[in-house]
Design a protein around this motif. Structure first.
Motif, PDB file in Angstrom:
ATOM      1  N   HIS A 123      10.558   4.734   1.697  1.00 11.36           N
ATOM      2  CA  HIS A 123      10.910   5.419   0.455  1.00 11.36           C
ATOM      3  C   HIS A 123      10.957   4.467  -0.741  1.00 11.36           C
ATOM      4  N   ILE A 124      10.251   4.860  -1.825  1.00 16.86           N
ATOM      5  CA  ILE A 124      10.370   4.144  -3.094  1.00 16.86           C
ATOM      6  C   ILE A 124      11.080   5.052  -4.098  1.00 16.86           C
ATOM      7  N   SER A 125      10.554   6.248  -4.311  1.00 18.87           N
ATOM      8  CA  SER A 125      11.171   7.209  -5.228  1.00 18.87           C
ATOM      9  C   SER A 125      10.650   8.595  -4.862  1.00 18.87           C
ATOM     10  N   ALA A 126      11.459   9.616  -5.111  1.00 18.20           N
ATOM     11  CA  ALA A 126      11.027  10.980  -4.787  1.00 18.20           C
ATOM     12  C   ALA A 126      11.768  11.982  -5.659  1.00 18.20           C
ATOM     13  N   TRP A 127      11.137  13.139  -5.822  1.00 20.91           N
ATOM     14  CA  TRP A 127      11.695  14.231  -6.623  1.00 20.91           C
ATOM     15  C   TRP A 127      11.539  15.508  -5.821  1.00 20.91           C
ATOM     16  N   GLY A 128      12.500  16.407  -5.928  1.00 24.10           N
ATOM     17  CA  GLY A 128      12.401  17.655  -5.190  1.00 24.10           C
ATOM     18  C   GLY A 128      13.339  18.698  -5.739  1.00 24.10           C
ATOM     19  N   ASN A 129      13.206  19.902  -5.186  1.00 23.81           N
ATOM     20  CA  ASN A 129      14.113  20.982  -5.580  1.00 23.81           C
ATOM     21  C   ASN A 129      14.650  21.740  -4.372  1.00 23.81           C
ATOM     22  N   THR A 137       8.295  18.731  -3.327  1.00 20.51           N
ATOM     23  CA  THR A 137       8.734  17.366  -3.049  1.00 20.51           C
ATOM     24  C   THR A 137       7.560  16.467  -3.392  1.00 20.51           C
ATOM     25  N   TYR A 138       7.808  15.495  -4.261  1.00 20.05           N
ATOM     26  CA  TYR A 138       6.813  14.486  -4.612  1.00 20.05           C
ATOM     27  C   TYR A 138       7.423  13.140  -4.264  1.00 20.05           C
ATOM     28  N   SER A 139       6.810  12.440  -3.309  1.00 21.30           N
ATOM     29  CA  SER A 139       7.385  11.196  -2.787  1.00 21.30           C
ATOM     30  C   SER A 139       6.430  10.035  -2.995  1.00 21.30           C
ATOM     31  N   TRP A 140       6.905   9.018  -3.698  1.00 25.25           N
ATOM     32  CA  TRP A 140       6.176   7.756  -3.795  1.00 25.25           C
ATOM     33  C   TRP A 140       6.707   6.899  -2.660  1.00 25.25           C
ATOM     34  N   LYS A 141       5.815   6.512  -1.749  1.00 29.76           N
ATOM     35  CA  LYS A 141       6.271   5.815  -0.558  1.00 29.76           C
ATOM     36  C   LYS A 141       5.250   4.800  -0.070  1.00 29.76           C
ATOM     37  N   ILE A 142       5.729   3.866   0.726  1.00 28.28           N
ATOM     38  CA  ILE A 142       4.857   2.893   1.383  1.00 28.28           C
ATOM     39  C   ILE A 142       4.151   3.642   2.513  1.00 28.28           C
ATOM     40  N   ILE A 143       2.812   3.566   2.538  1.00 29.82           N
ATOM     41  CA  ILE A 143       2.078   4.297   3.581  1.00 29.82           C
ATOM     42  C   ILE A 143       1.495   3.373   4.643  1.00 29.82           C
ATOM     43  N   ILE A 144       1.357   2.081   4.340  1.00 31.07           N
ATOM     44  CA  ILE A 144       0.909   1.092   5.322  1.00 31.07           C
ATOM     45  C   ILE A 144       1.750  -0.156   5.109  1.00 31.07           C
ATOM     46  N   ILE A 197       0.863  -1.183   0.000  1.00 29.48           N
ATOM     47  CA  ILE A 197       0.000   0.000   0.000  1.00 29.48           C
ATOM     48  C   ILE A 197       0.897   1.230   0.000  1.00 29.48           C
ATOM     49  N   THR A 198       0.854   1.928  -1.117  1.00 29.36           N
ATOM     50  CA  THR A 198       1.728   3.078  -1.318  1.00 29.36           C
ATOM     51  C   THR A 198       0.889   4.320  -1.556  1.00 29.36           C
ATOM     52  N   GLY A 199       1.557   5.450  -1.553  1.00 29.65           N
ATOM     53  CA  GLY A 199       0.900   6.712  -1.846  1.00 29.65           C
ATOM     54  C   GLY A 199       1.873   7.674  -2.474  1.00 29.65           C
ATOM     55  N   LEU A 200       1.333   8.651  -3.128  1.00 28.34           N
ATOM     56  CA  LEU A 200       2.133   9.735  -3.683  1.00 28.34           C
ATOM     57  C   LEU A 200       1.870  10.958  -2.818  1.00 28.34           C
ATOM     58  N   HIS A 201       2.891  11.407  -2.115  1.00 27.64           N
ATOM     59  CA  HIS A 201       2.782  12.530  -1.185  1.00 27.64           C
ATOM     60  C   HIS A 201       3.375  13.764  -1.850  1.00 27.64           C
ATOM     61  N   ALA A 202       2.563  14.802  -1.972  1.00 25.52           N
ATOM     62  CA  ALA A 202       2.989  16.037  -2.630  1.00 25.52           C
ATOM     63  C   ALA A 202       3.074  17.165  -1.617  1.00 25.52           C
ATOM     64  N   LEU A 203       4.209  17.846  -1.627  1.00 20.58           N
ATOM     65  CA  LEU A 203       4.412  19.053  -0.835  1.00 20.58           C
ATOM     66  C   LEU A 203       4.851  20.145  -1.803  1.00 20.58           C
ATOM     67  N   GLU A 204       4.129  21.243  -1.819  1.00 24.44           N
ATOM     68  CA  GLU A 204       4.507  22.396  -2.631  1.00 24.44           C
ATOM     69  C   GLU A 204       4.422  23.635  -1.757  1.00 24.44           C
ATOM     70  N   SER A 205       5.367  24.550  -1.924  1.00 22.86           N
ATOM     71  CA  SER A 205       5.252  25.866  -1.298  1.00 22.86           C
ATOM     72  C   SER A 205       5.355  26.885  -2.423  1.00 22.86           C
ATOM     73  N   TYR A 206       4.648  28.007  -2.260  1.00 23.03           N
ATOM     74  CA  TYR A 206       4.491  28.978  -3.335  1.00 23.03           C
ATOM     75  C   TYR A 206       5.158  30.304  -3.002  1.00 23.03           C
ATOM     76  N   ASP A 207       5.666  30.967  -4.035  1.00 20.92           N
ATOM     77  CA  ASP A 207       6.250  32.294  -3.853  1.00 20.92           C
ATOM     78  C   ASP A 207       5.153  33.355  -3.921  1.00 20.92           C
ATOM     79  N   ASP A 208       5.525  34.614  -3.795  1.00 18.99           N
ATOM     80  CA  ASP A 208       4.549  35.706  -3.782  1.00 18.99           C
ATOM     81  C   ASP A 208       3.795  35.849  -5.102  1.00 18.99           C
ATOM     82  N   ALA A 209       4.386  35.385  -6.196  1.00 19.14           N
ATOM     83  CA  ALA A 209       3.727  35.458  -7.508  1.00 19.14           C
ATOM     84  C   ALA A 209       2.831  34.247  -7.764  1.00 19.14           C
ATOM     85  N   GLY A 210       2.820  33.281  -6.844  1.00 24.14           N
ATOM     86  CA  GLY A 210       1.959  32.115  -6.988  1.00 24.14           C
ATOM     87  C   GLY A 210       2.601  30.919  -7.668  1.00 24.14           C
TER      88      GLY A 210
END
Length: 168
Positions: free
Chosen positions: A102-108, A86-93, A67-80
């Motif tokens: 952790h399965i795979s993740a992308w971030g900046n 961070t987008y993380s594909w991970k085991i959730i249960i 049982i996995t999930g895709l967890h998305a975290l985004e933060s925005y600047d003043d212009a939107g």
């Protein structure tokens, strides 16, 4: 004069995730589980305001990863625009530690301080891909996954086929 691929990446403006479009396109991958924390409809976690997005998409059970999930975290600047993602594909249960789920993740998030170890320095900095399941420390270049939609497009073939993701 044309920009190099690296210059194009550096100038790329990222828009906030359009959750309705994403659920329309990838809703067939989602599953509802009663034991996912914060379970609200199709989302495990859902928090959004003008500054950030925090959402967990529980995915259909995978025959290898469970049982996995895709967890998305985004933060925005003043212009939107997306400032950090961070987008993380991970085991959730069952619930496990950061490296174990952790399965795979992308971030900046940048890793460009002068004392960053050589093995963590990459050409596409700050964009990176944590590409080895169970080893979130390992990173490589990330040319292609910079949005939640692109993360879903990456994960979709594994969910649909049941193939094991072994890293790339």
């Amino acid at each position: 004069m044309t920009l190099s691929r690296l210059e194009q990446l550096a100038q790329k403006k990222l828009l906030p995730a359009e959750l309705m479009d994403i659920t329309d396109r990838f809703g067939h991958l989602l599953e509802t589980y009663s034991n996912v924390p914060g379970n609200e409809g199709i989302y495990g976690i859902y928090k959004r305001n003008t500054n950030k997005l925090d959402v967990l998409f529980p995915l259909k059970e995978h025959p290898v990863h469970g049982i996995t999930g895709l967890h998305a975290l985004e933060s925005y600047d003043d212009a939107g625009y997306v400032r950090r993602y961070t987008y993380s594909w991970k085991i959730i249960i069952p619930k496990m530690g950061v490296s174990l789920h952790h399965i795979s993740a992308w971030g900046n998030d940048p890793h460009n301080s002068p004392d960053t170890p050589e093995e963590f320095k990459i050409v596409t900095e700050p964009h990176h891909h944590h590409h080895i399941p169970g080893d979130r420390k390992r990173r490589k270049e990330n040319w292609d996954v910079h949005t939640l939609e692109e993360a879903f497009a990456f994960v979709a073939p594994y969910i649909l086929s049941g193939a094991e993701y072994k890293g790339c």
